[in-house]
Design a protein around this motif. Structure first.
Motif, PDB file in Angstrom:
ATOM      1  N   GLU A  82      -5.294   1.398  11.405  1.00  7.79           N
ATOM      2  CA  GLU A  82      -3.845   1.175  11.434  1.00  7.79           C
ATOM      3  C   GLU A  82      -3.364   0.000  10.568  1.00  7.79           C
ATOM      4  N   GLU A  83      -4.064  -1.154  10.663  1.00  2.00           N
ATOM      5  CA  GLU A  83      -3.546  -2.341   9.952  1.00  2.00           C
ATOM      6  C   GLU A  83      -3.719  -2.228   8.429  1.00  2.00           C
ATOM      7  N   LEU A  84      -4.380  -1.164   8.002  1.00  4.21           N
ATOM      8  CA  LEU A  84      -4.603  -0.995   6.560  1.00  4.21           C
ATOM      9  C   LEU A  84      -3.692   0.059   5.952  1.00  4.21           C
ATOM     10  N   ARG A  85      -2.927   0.732   6.782  1.00  2.00           N
ATOM     11  CA  ARG A  85      -2.191   1.909   6.318  1.00  2.00           C
ATOM     12  C   ARG A  85      -0.812   1.599   5.735  1.00  2.00           C
ATOM     13  N   LEU A  86      -0.643   2.008   4.496  1.00  2.00           N
ATOM     14  CA  LEU A  86       0.668   1.920   3.856  1.00  2.00           C
ATOM     15  C   LEU A  86       1.586   2.989   4.450  1.00  2.00           C
ATOM     16  N   VAL A 139      -1.945  -5.144  -3.923  1.00  3.26           N
ATOM     17  CA  VAL A 139      -2.799  -5.858  -2.957  1.00  3.26           C
ATOM     18  C   VAL A 139      -2.166  -5.786  -1.567  1.00  3.26           C
ATOM     19  N   TRP A 140      -2.847  -5.114  -0.651  1.00  6.71           N
ATOM     20  CA  TRP A 140      -2.302  -4.893   0.692  1.00  6.71           C
ATOM     21  C   TRP A 140      -2.236  -6.213   1.450  1.00  6.71           C
ATOM     22  N   GLN A 141      -1.067  -6.472   2.069  1.00  3.93           N
ATOM     23  CA  GLN A 141      -0.818  -7.770   2.693  1.00  3.93           C
ATOM     24  C   GLN A 141      -0.974  -7.786   4.209  1.00  3.93           C
ATOM     25  N   LYS A 142      -1.057  -6.618   4.829  1.00  9.33           N
ATOM     26  CA  LYS A 142      -0.989  -6.622   6.292  1.00  9.33           C
ATOM     27  C   LYS A 142      -2.350  -6.531   6.966  1.00  9.33           C
ATOM     28  N   GLY A 143      -3.404  -6.549   6.213  1.00  8.73           N
ATOM     29  CA  GLY A 143      -4.757  -6.472   6.766  1.00  8.73           C
ATOM     30  C   GLY A 143      -5.752  -6.429   5.622  1.00  8.73           C
ATOM     31  N   GLY A 144      -7.028  -6.666   5.947  1.00 14.88           N
ATOM     32  CA  GLY A 144      -8.059  -6.527   4.909  1.00 14.88           C
ATOM     33  C   GLY A 144      -8.228  -7.734   4.000  1.00 14.88           C
TER      34      GLY A 144
END
Ligand code: NA7
Length: 452
Positions: free
Chosen positions: A284-288, A304-309
């Motif tokens: 979930e925390e990686l999903r755009l 660059v994904w900001q909400k996880g990872g």
């Protein structure tokens, strides 16, 4: 040095990341171990045409949305790789609006030159991607489709999501459609226009798919097409067989009633209602989550994904597109440089402020020209960070704007125009047959200059 990088998807955006790494390796850098998982048995993503619809031979949802007889709907000069021109690939200048097979051939030429197929694991679908906080890496689980084998998760330092966003159809419903006595399909499942010869069609949606499928069906002999728009009519100078109406209100048998009170009888319905961003294999925390926009939220530099990872989950090619191959190329190289430690990220607040500014600006765009200018700026912003690694100017706004002008002038003949290559300066020849008369879209016929 980074140990292992996973790239999900072997289409133009995923392969651009591999091409970025290949360049660095050629220049003497050590690169990480690269693994690109591709669900299909060949590379190319959407360009890897399939006749299949629904489920594939393994029971997986079919990725392809590409149809037969698709010709580029934008000038090839706007998507030409500066370091691998059409002239280099074909050994001569070719017309500006090539059909599908020709563009795929060109893409494959670039990929072969970069020698990147060795990194791609075909027939392998990613099932789960989980970020491990303690070890600051990812566990990626896959299924080998040929062997019907789910493998134990493998660890990666970075994951690049490049599985595309024109594969999972957005399918609305309308009152009475469940009793429509004819074929109802989404453009994702549209393959062969001859199916609709002599038929009266309804296309719902008012964007690129509706425009192109309506034209194509008329080209191959459909009797008429009504295009139903939700927000705004496309307003082109359509041939007499194509008309635009407001949104569908309801179906009664074969009769479609529109919101303005008018009605029409049709034999088939094609929903050209776009696609969903869908990443079912990501935690979930990686999903755009986004609609089809030029700057989806939550991505620094659009990548660059900001909400996880922990800045190690990257998305490539998730923007709506005017620029295509050149944009992916720039994104791919930027991602490779980031992973190589040659591009630095600012602190979290700066990144957040930056993507929010871009995303907000994206929401204010009001015309194709503004969209094109925005995407040009987006690419140039990335190019700035690439320095000497990308000494090209891929700004083709002028060509885009002329193309838009041609479309407004005459939607039937804009593909009969030609442009000059930005990189070789060579003007493209006019195609031997006008688009609406060119029923044979094979590469052999397209390239056959004796027909001139
Ligand atoms: P797009 O460009 O995302 O357009 C989707 C179209 O579908 C757009 O006109 C939408 O209308 C319309 N839509 C979406 N939902 C509905 C509902 N519920 N009812 C009626 N109409 C709806 O997708 P395309 O397939 O045309 O193109 C895909 C990409 O290919 C495109 O982005 C280019 O890069 C090339 P709206 O304007 O939102 O009212």
């Amino acid at each position: 040095m980074v140990g292992k990088v996973c790239i999900i998807g072997g289409g133009p955006s995923g392969l651009a990341v591999l091409a970025g790494f290949a360049k660095m390796q050629r220049e003497g850098q050590d690169i990480p171990e690269l693994v690109c998982y591709e669900k299909q048995s060949n590379w190319g993503g959407l360009w890897n045409y399939t006749w299949r619809t629904g489920s594939d031979q393994h029971g997986e949802p079919v990725h392809g949305s590409m149809y037969r007889y698709l010709w580029s709907n934008g000038p090839k000069e706007t998507l030409e790789f500066p370091q691998y021109t059409f002239e280099e690939h074909f050994g001569k200048a070719i017309p500006s609006f090539p059909p599908r097979e020709v563009l795929f051939d060109y893409l494959q030429g670039r990929w072969k030159k970069e020698d990147i197929k060795k990194y791609v694991k075909f027939n392998t679908v990613v099932r789960d991607v989980c970020y491990n906080k303690e070890t600051d890496d990812f566990t990626v689980s896959v299924k080998r489709l040929d062997e019907d084998q789910v493998e134990d998760g493998e660890r990666f330092d970075y994951v690049v999501v490049a599985s595309g966003h024109y594969s999972v159809p957005n399918v609305p419903s309308f009152p009475g459609i469940d009793r429509f006595p004819g074929r109802v399909l989404h453009s994702h499942d549209f393959r062969e226009a001859n199916e609709f010869t002599g038929k009266r069609l309804l296309c719902i949606g008012a964007s690129y798919s509706a425009e192109d499928i309506a034209l194509q069906c008329i080209k191959y002999g459909a009797e008429s097409v009504v295009i139903s728009y939700r927000t705004k009519a496309m307003g082109f100078n359509w041939p007499k067989e194509i008309t635009e109406r407001p949104l569908v209100d309801r179906f009664e048998g074969k009769t479609v009633h529109f919101k303005d009170g008018s009605s029409s009888e049709v034999d088939a319905v094609i929903m050209c209602t776009g696609y969903l961003h869908s990443y079912p294999y990501l935690r979930e925390e990686l999903r755009l989550k986004a609609s089809n926009v030029l700057y989806p939220p939550g991505l620094y530099k659009g990548l660059v994904w900001q909400k996880g990872g922990n800045n190690k989950l990257l998305y490539s090619g998730v923007q709506d597109q005017y620029y295509t191959y050149t944009m992916f190329d720039v994104c791919g190289l930027w991602i490779a440089k980031l992973i190589q430690g040659k591009v630095q990220l600012p602190d979290r607040d700066t990144m957040e402020k930056d993507w929010k500014t871009w995303h907000a600006r994206c929401g204010t765009l009001n015309s194709d020209a503004e969209d094109i200018s925005f995407q040009t700026d987006f690419i140039q912003d990335l190019v700035k960070d690439l320095g000497d690694d990308y000494p090209y100017n891929v700004d083709t706004q002028e060509i885009f704007n002329t193309w838009e002008h041609h479309k407004v002038e005459d939607i039937l003949s804009y593909r009969d125009k030609s442009f000059a290559s930005k990189y070789t300066g060579t003007p493209s020849p006019i195609h031997h047959t006008t688009f609406m008369k060119a029923l044979d879209d094979s590469m052999a016929t397209f390239l056959d200059q004796r027909k001139n």
